[in-house]
Design an enzyme around this catalytic site. Structure first.
Site, PDB file in Angstrom:
ATOM      1  N   SER A   1       0.857  -1.173   0.000  1.00 17.02           N
ATOM      2  CA  SER A   1       0.000   0.000   0.000  1.00 17.02           C
ATOM      3  C   SER A   1       0.906   1.240   0.000  1.00 17.02           C
ATOM      4  O   SER A   1       1.959   1.224   0.640  1.00 17.02           O
ATOM      5  CB  SER A   1      -0.852  -0.057   1.268  1.00 17.02           C
ATOM      6  OG  SER A   1      -1.768   0.979   1.285  1.00 17.02           O
TER       7      SER A   1
ATOM      8  N   ILE B   1       6.787 -17.265  -9.868  1.00 16.22           N
ATOM      9  CA  ILE B   1       7.517 -16.006 -10.060  1.00 16.22           C
ATOM     10  C   ILE B   1       6.683 -15.068 -10.935  1.00 16.22           C
ATOM     11  O   ILE B   1       6.408 -15.370 -12.100  1.00 16.22           O
ATOM     12  CB  ILE B   1       8.873 -16.246 -10.787  1.00 16.22           C
ATOM     13  CG1 ILE B   1       9.601 -17.495 -10.245  1.00 16.22           C
ATOM     14  CG2 ILE B   1       9.740 -15.000 -10.715  1.00 16.22           C
ATOM     15  CD1 ILE B   1       9.914 -17.483  -8.776  1.00 16.22           C
TER      16      ILE B   1
ATOM     17  N   TYR C   1      -0.672   2.954  12.041  1.00 14.21           N
ATOM     18  CA  TYR C   1       0.733   2.604  11.817  1.00 14.21           C
ATOM     19  C   TYR C   1       1.526   3.024  13.064  1.00 14.21           C
ATOM     20  O   TYR C   1       1.617   4.215  13.374  1.00 14.21           O
ATOM     21  CB  TYR C   1       1.196   3.375  10.582  1.00 14.21           C
ATOM     22  CG  TYR C   1       2.540   3.015  10.043  1.00 14.21           C
ATOM     23  CD1 TYR C   1       2.656   2.249   8.884  1.00 14.21           C
ATOM     24  CD2 TYR C   1       3.710   3.461  10.645  1.00 14.21           C
ATOM     25  CE1 TYR C   1       3.891   1.930   8.364  1.00 14.21           C
ATOM     26  CE2 TYR C   1       4.944   3.151  10.130  1.00 14.21           C
ATOM     27  CZ  TYR C   1       5.036   2.387   8.984  1.00 14.21           C
ATOM     28  OH  TYR C   1       6.259   2.082   8.463  1.00 14.21           O
TER      29      TYR C   1
HETATM   30  P1  FAD Z   1      11.294  -8.147  -1.609  1.00 16.24           P
HETATM   31  O1  FAD Z   1      11.550  -7.659  -0.240  1.00 16.24           O
HETATM   32  O2  FAD Z   1      12.465  -8.428  -2.465  1.00 16.24           O
HETATM   33  O3  FAD Z   1      10.389  -9.449  -1.542  1.00 16.24           O
HETATM   34  C1  FAD Z   1       9.240  -9.493  -0.756  1.00 16.24           C
HETATM   35  C2  FAD Z   1       8.505 -10.813  -0.965  1.00 16.24           C
HETATM   36  O4  FAD Z   1       7.973 -10.855  -2.272  1.00 16.24           O
HETATM   37  C3  FAD Z   1       9.404 -12.030  -0.853  1.00 16.24           C
HETATM   38  O5  FAD Z   1       8.660 -13.098  -0.335  1.00 16.24           O
HETATM   39  C4  FAD Z   1       9.779 -12.326  -2.297  1.00 16.24           C
HETATM   40  O6  FAD Z   1      10.112 -13.670  -2.485  1.00 16.24           O
HETATM   41  C5  FAD Z   1       8.495 -11.946  -3.013  1.00 16.24           C
HETATM   42  N1  FAD Z   1       8.709 -11.470  -4.379  1.00 16.24           N
HETATM   43  C6  FAD Z   1       9.426 -10.395  -4.769  1.00 16.24           C
HETATM   44  N2  FAD Z   1       9.364 -10.267  -6.102  1.00 16.24           N
HETATM   45  C7  FAD Z   1       8.587 -11.284  -6.557  1.00 16.24           C
HETATM   46  C8  FAD Z   1       8.179 -11.708  -7.849  1.00 16.24           C
HETATM   47  N3  FAD Z   1       8.523 -11.048  -8.953  1.00 16.24           N
HETATM   48  N4  FAD Z   1       7.405 -12.811  -7.941  1.00 16.24           N
HETATM   49  C9  FAD Z   1       7.020 -13.492  -6.834  1.00 16.24           C
HETATM   50  N5  FAD Z   1       7.399 -13.140  -5.596  1.00 16.24           N
HETATM   51  C10 FAD Z   1       8.169 -12.042  -5.462  1.00 16.24           C
HETATM   52  N6  FAD Z   1       5.422  -1.558   2.312  1.00 16.24           N
HETATM   53  C11 FAD Z   1       4.285  -0.963   1.899  1.00 16.24           C
HETATM   54  O7  FAD Z   1       3.413  -1.643   1.366  1.00 16.24           O
HETATM   55  N7  FAD Z   1       4.093   0.373   2.064  1.00 16.24           N
HETATM   56  C12 FAD Z   1       5.038   1.169   2.622  1.00 16.24           C
HETATM   57  O8  FAD Z   1       4.852   2.378   2.740  1.00 16.24           O
HETATM   58  C13 FAD Z   1       6.258   0.566   3.030  1.00 16.24           C
HETATM   59  N8  FAD Z   1       7.250   1.303   3.575  1.00 16.24           N
HETATM   60  C14 FAD Z   1       8.425   0.710   3.926  1.00 16.24           C
HETATM   61  C15 FAD Z   1       9.463   1.502   4.419  1.00 16.24           C
HETATM   62  C16 FAD Z   1      10.663   0.921   4.760  1.00 16.24           C
HETATM   63  C17 FAD Z   1      11.767   1.774   5.287  1.00 16.24           C
HETATM   64  C18 FAD Z   1      10.861  -0.457   4.609  1.00 16.24           C
HETATM   65  C19 FAD Z   1      12.163  -1.087   4.964  1.00 16.24           C
HETATM   66  C20 FAD Z   1       9.840  -1.248   4.122  1.00 16.24           C
HETATM   67  C21 FAD Z   1       8.610  -0.683   3.780  1.00 16.24           C
HETATM   68  N9  FAD Z   1       7.567  -1.442   3.255  1.00 16.24           N
HETATM   69  C22 FAD Z   1       6.403  -0.839   2.854  1.00 16.24           C
HETATM   70  C23 FAD Z   1       7.724  -2.888   3.098  1.00 16.24           C
HETATM   71  C24 FAD Z   1       8.296  -3.308   1.726  1.00 16.24           C
HETATM   72  O9  FAD Z   1       8.867  -2.221   1.061  1.00 16.24           O
HETATM   73  C25 FAD Z   1       7.209  -3.946   0.884  1.00 16.24           C
HETATM   74  O10 FAD Z   1       6.865  -5.191   1.465  1.00 16.24           O
HETATM   75  C26 FAD Z   1       7.561  -4.138  -0.590  1.00 16.24           C
HETATM   76  O11 FAD Z   1       6.377  -4.425  -1.276  1.00 16.24           O
HETATM   77  C27 FAD Z   1       8.571  -5.222  -0.862  1.00 16.24           C
HETATM   78  O12 FAD Z   1       8.977  -5.104  -2.217  1.00 16.24           O
HETATM   79  P2  FAD Z   1      10.422  -5.610  -2.681  1.00 16.24           P
HETATM   80  O13 FAD Z   1      10.497  -5.409  -4.144  1.00 16.24           O
HETATM   81  O14 FAD Z   1      11.478  -5.000  -1.885  1.00 16.24           O
HETATM   82  O15 FAD Z   1      10.287  -7.169  -2.364  1.00 16.24           O
END
Ligand code: FAD
Length: 552
Positions: free
Chosen positions: A220, A273, A474
């Site tokens: 989100s 994936i 939050y």
């Molecule tokens: P990753 O961390 O690399 O992976 C997350 C999960 O998704 C893992 O299980 C991975 O295996 C799976 N995955 C990744 N890519 C794929 C793919 N292509 N196919 C299948 N599975 C996949 N989240 C929010 O929603 N809103 C926020 O405002 C928010 N703020 C944040 C702020 C900070 C400082 C931090 C550290 C985190 C925050 N998050 C937030 C959490 C995080 O950013 C989210 O969960 C984000 O969606 C993860 O995306 P990523 O690309 O980094 O995925």
């Protein structure tokens, strides 16, 4: 060699950027009062990479060679630093573990496919070899969604989607863009923006997270009030499975049985994936403004957000911080001088004269987007609701500052960790009728956990998203760690999570489940709900090859 860039292994973001407080005179006294941390004491240096004990890769030369033929030389690596970067996300637990050299298991190799066909060939080879595949987006999750299982004997592949980073097409007539799953926030918005479009998805992790990661974790963003959560934005997708591709066509709505699209959203790599997502996009708005407001109390702020959600207004951001978080925000301001200092002083005098207790003051940001006339109309509507609840508008200044600085805040966690304090977050969503109850329960739970630990802890909160039926709360919590930082963190975190499910809130509004939240799944979605989900994972992945151990 692959050109995908990653965050630093020991913390958030890029090397060379850090939280700085020397220009924020109120910050050190604030931290001293909040958690008892004395910022005059020098920071502790964290380990250097050479001091880490990185388990050796278990991948055989033959397997590495086989994968290299599929994705090309230079796109398969067993490099230690690459494997460490792909081991954890960025929760405080992850950062504490990495800083404590706690690496019982890492991926054995990192593979960077270039396109869906290469993803499919890697998946086929991995399943044939009974290897484990953990998809990797930006590595920003904070729920333990990437953790390799410590006892895993099989070869573990981290499948990094970073080379799949293009907007493939825009259906201008429908407002639909098809985008590769490994694209990160800034790249998506730059590619769309060049053609006059925006996706409108801006999580706080925007700078480093990917579309595939957002979908796989049910993300989100801060403008989701207007654009929807990723589950609303995702209209179609493609996901590679061992025997073929799941292709969900982008249609506005469908009545075709239980939604497979919804099963994939939030699946955290357990079903396959995700390679491509078709998302709804919008014309870049002519006007975009975030305004600041003050409320005399948290209750007044909450009531105003509720009324805005029920009204004809449709702001892009609705956010109100409780008094503690407002104090924190004000303490992170740069020193104000001249006219601005006088204005602030004058405003505080006026509010005091009106009978406000400044200790209870709550800061709110409300965002508006659209044509100039639409924004004007929305601001009028919201302004009257704010006034009805005793609030006042404080103009564009604070909102513009919030907008500029929102992606810098994550660096603060590393700054505090370097000084012996842990800070992390827990978020939930609950109906309006139970929101205050959830708020009180989470505060009480955290404070009881702090008492038990004998620490001077801190918890603050903001409402971050509003819906017709409820809102997301939050919470951010922080304390000085003792001898067992992870154990202490888990006590506080568990107490807060338990309070959510006990009082009508969800386990998580947008941070997914991973391993950190999985103990509460049954309490959240019921025993039978878990049974259905387990059936799905077991039948879709009988060999437990896809990111095992996450969610359930
Ligand atoms: P990753 O961390 O690399 O992976 C997350 C999960 O998704 C893992 O299980 C991975 O295996 C799976 N995955 C990744 N890519 C794929 C793919 N292509 N196919 C299948 N599975 C996949 N989240 C929010 O929603 N809103 C926020 O405002 C928010 N703020 C944040 C702020 C900070 C400082 C931090 C550290 C985190 C925050 N998050 C937030 C959490 C995080 O950013 C989210 O969960 C984000 O969606 C993860 O995306 P990523 O690309 O980094 O995925």
């Amino acid at each position: 060699m692959t050109s995908v860039e990653h965050m630093k292994w020991w913390g958030w973001g890029v090397e060379g950027v850090a939280f700085e407080h020397s220009n924020k005179p109120d910050f050190a006294p604030f931290v001293k009062q909040a958690v008892g941390l004395d910022l005059r004491k020098p920071a502790q240096a964290h380990l250097s990479f050479d001091e880490l004990t990185v388990p050796a890769s278990r991948a055989s030369e033959e397997f590495i060679a086989e994968l290299s033929t599929l994705v090309g030389q230079g796109h398969v690596t067993t490099d230690d630093q690459e494997r460490v970067v792909h081991t954890y996300g960025k929760s405080i637990r992850d950062l504490l573990r990495i800083r404590a050299n706690d690496l019982p298991r890492t991926p054995d190799l990192v593979v960077y496919p270039a396109d869906e066909a290469e993803v499919a060939s890697v998946v086929a080879a991995a399943v044939a070899a009974d290897a484990v595949i953990i998809p990797f987006g930006g590595g920003t999750n904070i729920a333990g969604s990437l953790d390799p299982q410590p006892t895993e004997e099989r070869v573990i592949i981290s499948l990094d989607l970073g080379r799949l980073d293009r907007v493939l097409s825009i259906d201008e007539g429908s407002g639909l863009a098809t985008i590769q799953a490994g694209a990160q926030g800034p790249s998506i918005e730059a590619q769309l923006g060049a053609k006059g479009w925006t996706m409108g998805h801006f999580p706080d992790s925007f700078t480093h997270s990917t579309l595939g990661g957002w979908v796989a974790t049910r993300s989100s963003g801060m403008q989701s009030d207007k654009y929807g959560d990723i589950a609303d934005i995702t209209k179609g997708l493609r996901m590679v499975r061992p025997n073929g591709i799941v292709a969900i066509r982008p249609v506005p709505s469908a009545s075709t049985g239980p939604s497979v699209r919804e099963m994939i959203i939030g699946s955290e790599g357990r079903l396959g994936i995700i390679t491509e997502v078709t998302v709804q996009v919008h014309r870049t708005p002519a006007v975009r403004e975030v305004l600041g407001y003050f409320f005399p109390t948290w209750e007044a702020g909450l009531a105003a957000m509720h009324e805005i959600a029920e009204s004809d207004a449709s702001p892009s951001v609705t956010r109100v911080s409780n008094a503690r978080e407002s104090g924190f925000s004000l303490a992170t301001r740069k020193a104000s001088t001249g006219v601005s200092a006088q204005v602030t002083k004058g405003l505080m005098k006026v509010l005091t004269a009106r009978g406000w207790d400044l200790e209870q003051l709550c800061l709110s940001f409300i965002g508006y987007e659209g044509s100039a006339s639409h924004v004007r109309y929305e601001k009028g509507l919201v302004g009257s609701i704010v006034r009805k609840h005793g609030g006042i508008g404080v103009g564009k200044g604070p909102g513009a500052l919030y907008d500029q600085k929102k992606f810098d805040t994550p660096y603060l966690r590393d700054f505090l960790l370097d000084r012996g304090a842990a800070a992390d977050v827990s978020e939930t969503a609950a109906p309006w009728s139970r929101l205050q109850e959830v708020y009180d329960a989470a505060n009480d739970a955290a404070n009881a956990a702090y008492d038990k630990l004998g620490v001077h802890g801190w918890i603050m909160c903001h409402l971050s998203h509003s819906y017709h039926s409820g809102a997301c709360l939050y919470f951010t919590f922080a304390f000085i760690t003792g001898d067992d930082p992870i154990g202490e963190y888990e006590q506080v975190k568990s107490a807060i999570q338990q309070s959510f499910v006990d009082h009508g809130g969800t386990l998580s509004h947008h941070h997914a489940v991973g391993v950190e939240h999985s103990p509460w799944m049954e309490q959240d979605i019921s025993t039978e709900g878990v049974a259905i989900m387990r059936g799905l994972f077991d039948s879709a992945d009988p060999g437990s090859n896809f990111n095992p151990g996450k969610i359930l």
